[in-house]
Design a protein around this motif. Structure first.
Motif, PDB file in Angstrom:
ATOM      1  N   THR A  19       0.845  -1.189   0.000  1.00  0.00           N
ATOM      2  CA  THR A  19       0.000   0.000   0.000  1.00  0.00           C
ATOM      3  C   THR A  19       0.875   1.232   0.000  1.00  0.00           C
ATOM      4  O   THR A  19       1.946   1.257   0.617  1.00  0.00           O
ATOM      5  CB  THR A  19      -0.917   0.023   1.244  1.00  0.00           C
ATOM      6  OG1 THR A  19      -0.109  -0.012   2.432  1.00  0.00           O
ATOM      7  CG2 THR A  19      -1.871  -1.160   1.236  1.00  0.00           C
ATOM      8  N   THR A  20       0.418   2.262  -0.662  1.00  0.00           N
ATOM      9  CA  THR A  20       1.144   3.530  -0.681  1.00  0.00           C
ATOM     10  C   THR A  20       0.943   4.255   0.639  1.00  0.00           C
ATOM     11  O   THR A  20       0.018   3.942   1.399  1.00  0.00           O
ATOM     12  CB  THR A  20       0.644   4.395  -1.840  1.00  0.00           C
ATOM     13  OG1 THR A  20      -0.737   4.723  -1.617  1.00  0.00           O
ATOM     14  CG2 THR A  20       0.781   3.662  -3.173  1.00  0.00           C
ATOM     15  N   PRO A  21       1.770   5.235   0.936  1.00  0.00           N
ATOM     16  CA  PRO A  21       1.563   6.007   2.170  1.00  0.00           C
ATOM     17  C   PRO A  21       0.182   6.663   2.233  1.00  0.00           C
ATOM     18  O   PRO A  21      -0.419   6.746   3.312  1.00  0.00           O
ATOM     19  CB  PRO A  21       2.684   7.037   2.121  1.00  0.00           C
ATOM     20  CG  PRO A  21       3.768   6.374   1.333  1.00  0.00           C
ATOM     21  CD  PRO A  21       3.061   5.564   0.297  1.00  0.00           C
ATOM     22  N   ALA A  22      -0.310   7.138   1.085  1.00  0.00           N
ATOM     23  CA  ALA A  22      -1.637   7.756   1.075  1.00  0.00           C
ATOM     24  C   ALA A  22      -2.727   6.740   1.403  1.00  0.00           C
ATOM     25  O   ALA A  22      -3.664   7.020   2.167  1.00  0.00           O
ATOM     26  CB  ALA A  22      -1.910   8.406  -0.280  1.00  0.00           C
ATOM     27  N   GLN A  23      -2.590   5.521   0.847  1.00  0.00           N
ATOM     28  CA  GLN A  23      -3.570   4.488   1.147  1.00  0.00           C
ATOM     29  C   GLN A  23      -3.496   4.061   2.612  1.00  0.00           C
ATOM     30  O   GLN A  23      -4.525   3.813   3.255  1.00  0.00           O
ATOM     31  CB  GLN A  23      -3.345   3.281   0.240  1.00  0.00           C
ATOM     32  CG  GLN A  23      -3.659   3.541  -1.229  1.00  0.00           C
ATOM     33  CD  GLN A  23      -3.291   2.355  -2.109  1.00  0.00           C
ATOM     34  OE1 GLN A  23      -2.525   1.466  -1.703  1.00  0.00           O
ATOM     35  NE2 GLN A  23      -3.804   2.333  -3.329  1.00  0.00           N
ATOM     36  N   ALA A  24      -2.298   3.983   3.143  1.00  0.00           N
ATOM     37  CA  ALA A  24      -2.149   3.636   4.554  1.00  0.00           C
ATOM     38  C   ALA A  24      -2.785   4.697   5.444  1.00  0.00           C
ATOM     39  O   ALA A  24      -3.400   4.383   6.476  1.00  0.00           O
ATOM     40  CB  ALA A  24      -0.671   3.461   4.890  1.00  0.00           C
ATOM     41  N   SER A  68     -13.283   7.325   4.501  1.00  0.00           N
ATOM     42  CA  SER A  68     -14.210   6.534   3.700  1.00  0.00           C
ATOM     43  C   SER A  68     -14.677   7.351   2.509  1.00  0.00           C
ATOM     44  O   SER A  68     -14.441   8.559   2.416  1.00  0.00           O
ATOM     45  CB  SER A  68     -15.412   6.097   4.542  1.00  0.00           C
ATOM     46  OG  SER A  68     -15.002   5.354   5.665  1.00  0.00           O
ATOM     47  N   LEU A  69     -15.364   6.683   1.586  1.00  0.00           N
ATOM     48  CA  LEU A  69     -15.923   7.381   0.441  1.00  0.00           C
ATOM     49  C   LEU A  69     -16.911   8.443   0.899  1.00  0.00           C
ATOM     50  O   LEU A  69     -17.495   8.352   1.980  1.00  0.00           O
ATOM     51  CB  LEU A  69     -16.595   6.390  -0.507  1.00  0.00           C
ATOM     52  CG  LEU A  69     -15.674   5.326  -1.126  1.00  0.00           C
ATOM     53  CD1 LEU A  69     -16.481   4.384  -2.008  1.00  0.00           C
ATOM     54  CD2 LEU A  69     -14.553   5.963  -1.915  1.00  0.00           C
ATOM     55  N   LYS A  70     -17.106   9.459   0.049  1.00  0.00           N
ATOM     56  CA  LYS A  70     -17.896  10.618   0.450  1.00  0.00           C
ATOM     57  C   LYS A  70     -19.303  10.222   0.895  1.00  0.00           C
ATOM     58  O   LYS A  70     -19.756  10.624   1.980  1.00  0.00           O
ATOM     59  CB  LYS A  70     -17.960  11.610  -0.725  1.00  0.00           C
ATOM     60  CG  LYS A  70     -18.813  12.844  -0.453  1.00  0.00           C
ATOM     61  CD  LYS A  70     -18.221  13.738   0.610  1.00  0.00           C
ATOM     62  CE  LYS A  70     -16.964  14.420   0.162  1.00  0.00           C
ATOM     63  NZ  LYS A  70     -17.164  15.391  -0.898  1.00  0.00           N
TER      64      LYS A  70
END
Length: 610
Positions: free
Chosen positions: A173-178, A505-507
């Motif tokens: 996972t990327t840092p943004a995803q983490a 979470s998603l909007k």
């Protein structure tokens, strides 16, 4: 010579019969009960019930605001299953546990806060649930935003490490995803922490009452489906409240009459909805259990009387307001249903409302009068039995004339059976006949004793059909929510590229989680209001206003169905007993139109005589 008559028409063959149409309503009269769905789904009736629910719910929220959080978790269930003394002891234990738990949570919040609470402040807060809730909620939200800041800092460090050292092995996972996953976990932890605080502090009396009534209605639906073998019987959720007593006919009733209110059956659900929970409301809530430290002194007794008196007065005002609103709503629905069954499909609403207002006191009195009669007759038995308190001679006189008390109790028994069987017919009687409360009582009781088995059969069919249609309406609303959530989620989140400001979470999931079709979760439960910014909070609140209209519409259908189907039951019983057609409904005679004043005839002009 006899003349023989010849019939030119050929004889009808008994083997060839063509059935064009079968009028099931004439062959099987009970099939008219299936018209209740079409009657109940009327938009005017649903809108009227929604307005009534909003008014009563608003009044109940004002009541809860005035009395604050008073009810601990499962308090009504404990009252339902425990003796009075054990219930009081459990309340004291729960109150002591609430104070100790609040003190512990306040200590933790104070340790994690930049401004620590003093011991004196904690002592005040742990006995002030509302103030303590505000402090603990603010502390949880503060910890949540601190966790978000830490996650953002960790992401920045990870991104700098990747930029400065390209030979670092790339993680899954990327840092943004983490960071987003951490935000989701932090938001969920915040939601659970605040729910834990709310469960520790308690809920309002009206809120607990409504929640319990809804739970009992869900149990009624579940047990009805169990009787139909649609779903299997569920295991009991509270083993400690179960007593010996096995269900007869699969969740219909229990063999042990002493454990009626503790069994998970249809009869128990109805009994607890109509008796147990209202009794808790007027006898076992926190204000009715209030006892100051000096309870045995004169000032302590005065405090108890004053506190309980204020509570009972406020509860009385709330109950009167709810009864008036429900009486007007039920009268209007029953009248509309009666007119529709009489063939008047589009009855003028203003005339229906005027009918309901003109006879509103009759509708209210029809419900209250039988119970007042039972109370008065019961007190009469009490007055007669006072002779038994006289030493020596009293018990002899009481024993000799005890048959009189039994005969009076026999009259009360007839009244109770009449109420149980005929209370659902009071409103339809007045709506159909345009009569008063005593006529509604006499007609309803007469039909109950004249056609008891027919009435039971009609009620069983009405219950089964009502449960099936309720599930259909609920599932239809669930599909509306689910379809909206799926397609609106694509647009609101740009196909997964836009998240909530803080939630991770998603909007649309942030504003409104995916609905679930489950009685214990509800269609709109689980919204994390604490992990939103100001714009998301406003947007989510507006969305919930519109969605609650659909949820209230489901409740509106239940109430509309109740009055509509009982109107059909009354008309069928009246046809069976009195022979009157179901289309015969009282209608006020039309008022004569005001006649215009006659035009004065001009006087004839005198002709001069020559």
């Amino acid at each position: 010579m006899s003349q023989q008559s010849s019939d030119p028409s050929p004889p009808i063959s008994p083997r060839h019969v063509t059935v064009v149409n079968i009028e099931w309503r004439r062959i099987l009269e009970f099939t008219q009960l299936f018209r209740a769905f079409r009657l109940a789904i009327n938009p005017a009736k649903i809108s009227l019930v929604i307005l009534a629910i909003v008014l009563i719910y608003g009044a109940g929220r004002v009541f809860d605001f005035a009395w604050g959080p008073q009810v601990y978790a499962d308090e009504i269930i404990s009252y339902q299953g425990l003796p009075a003394k054990a219930y009081q002891q459990l309340r004291e234990v729960r109150l002591q546990g609430r104070e100790s738990n609040m003190d512990l949570m306040l200590r933790e919040a104070s340790d994690n806060s930049p401004t620590a609470l003093t011991p004196e402040q904690r002592e005040v807060l742990k006995v002030s649930p509302r103030a303590a809730y505000r402090v603990l909620k603010a502390a949880s939200i503060r910890q949540y935003h601190k966790a978000l800041a830490d996650l953002a800092q960790q992401r920045q460090i990870a991104e700098k490490d990747l930029a400065s050292n390209p030979f670092v092995v790339q993680q899954s996972t990327t840092p943004a995803q983490a960071e987003q996953e951490g935000r989701q976990a932090a938001a969920k932890s915040l939601y659970m922490d605040i729910k834990h605080v709310q469960s520790t502090i308690g809920t309002g009396i009206f809120d607990a009452f409504v929640t319990r009534e809804i739970g009992l209605f869900d149990a009624l639906v579940h047990n009805t489906l169990t009787c139909l073998r649609v779903i299997p019987a569920a295991q009991p959720q509270r083993v400690d409240l179960q007593v010996p007593g096995q269900a007869i006919s699969s969740s219909l009733l229990t063999r042990n009459s002493e454990s009626l209110n503790q069994s998970d059956t249809i009869v128990a659900s109805l009994y607890n909805m109509a008796v147990t929970t209202p009794m808790w409301l007027v006898s076992a809530t926190a204000p009715m259990q209030y006892r100051p430290e000096n309870a045995n002194s004169m000032s302590g007794r005065l405090k108890i009387i004053t506190y309980r008196g204020v509570y009972l007065v406020s509860l009385f005002l709330l109950v009167v307001f709810a009864i008036v609103i429900l009486a007007f709503t039920g009268a209007s629905i029953a009248r509309l249903s009666a007119l529709e069954l009489a063939g008047i499909e589009r009855a003028p609403l203003m005339e229906v409302f005027r009918f309901a207002v003109a006879r509103l006191w009759a509708f209210i009195k029809a419900i209250l009068t039988p119970f007042l009669i039972i109370l008065i007759v019961g007190l009469f038995i009490t007055a007669l039995s006072l002779i038994g308190a006289v030493p020596y001679i009293g018990e002899i006189i009481l024993g000799v004339f005890f048959i009189a008390l039994l005969l009076i109790a026999f009259v009360i028994m007839l009244l109770i059976f009449g109420i149980v069987g005929g209370i659902n017919l009071f409103f339809p009687t007045i709506a159909v006949e345009g009569s008063d409360a005593f006529d509604a009582m006499s007609r309803s009781f007469a039909y109950v004793y004249a056609r008891p088995w027919r009435l039971i059969f009609y009620n069983i069919i009405s219950l089964i059909y009502g449960v099936i249609t309720y599930l259909f309406v609920s599932f239809a609303v669930y599909l509306i929510f689910l379809i909206t959530h799926i397609f609106a989620g694509w647009g609101a989140s740009f196909f997964g590229c836009a998240n909530g400001r803080f939630s991770g979470s998603l909007k649309l999931d942030t504003l409104w989680p995916l609905p679930k079709f489950a009685p214990d979760s509800g269609l709109l439960s689980g919204t994390n209001w604490y992990a939103m910014n100001w714009s998301e909070t406003i947007g989510s609140a507006c969305m919930h206003v519109w969605m609650y209209l659909f949820v209230f519409a489901v409740a509106g259908y239940v109430i509309s169905y109740y009055f509509s189907v009982n109107t059909i039951v009354y008309l069928l019983l009246r046809r069976s007993v009195d022979g009157q057609p179901t289309t015969e409904v009282f209608q006020a005679p039309p008022q004569p139109a005001p006649q215009a004043a006659p035009t004065p005839t001009p006087a004839p002009t005198a002709t001069p005589t020559p």
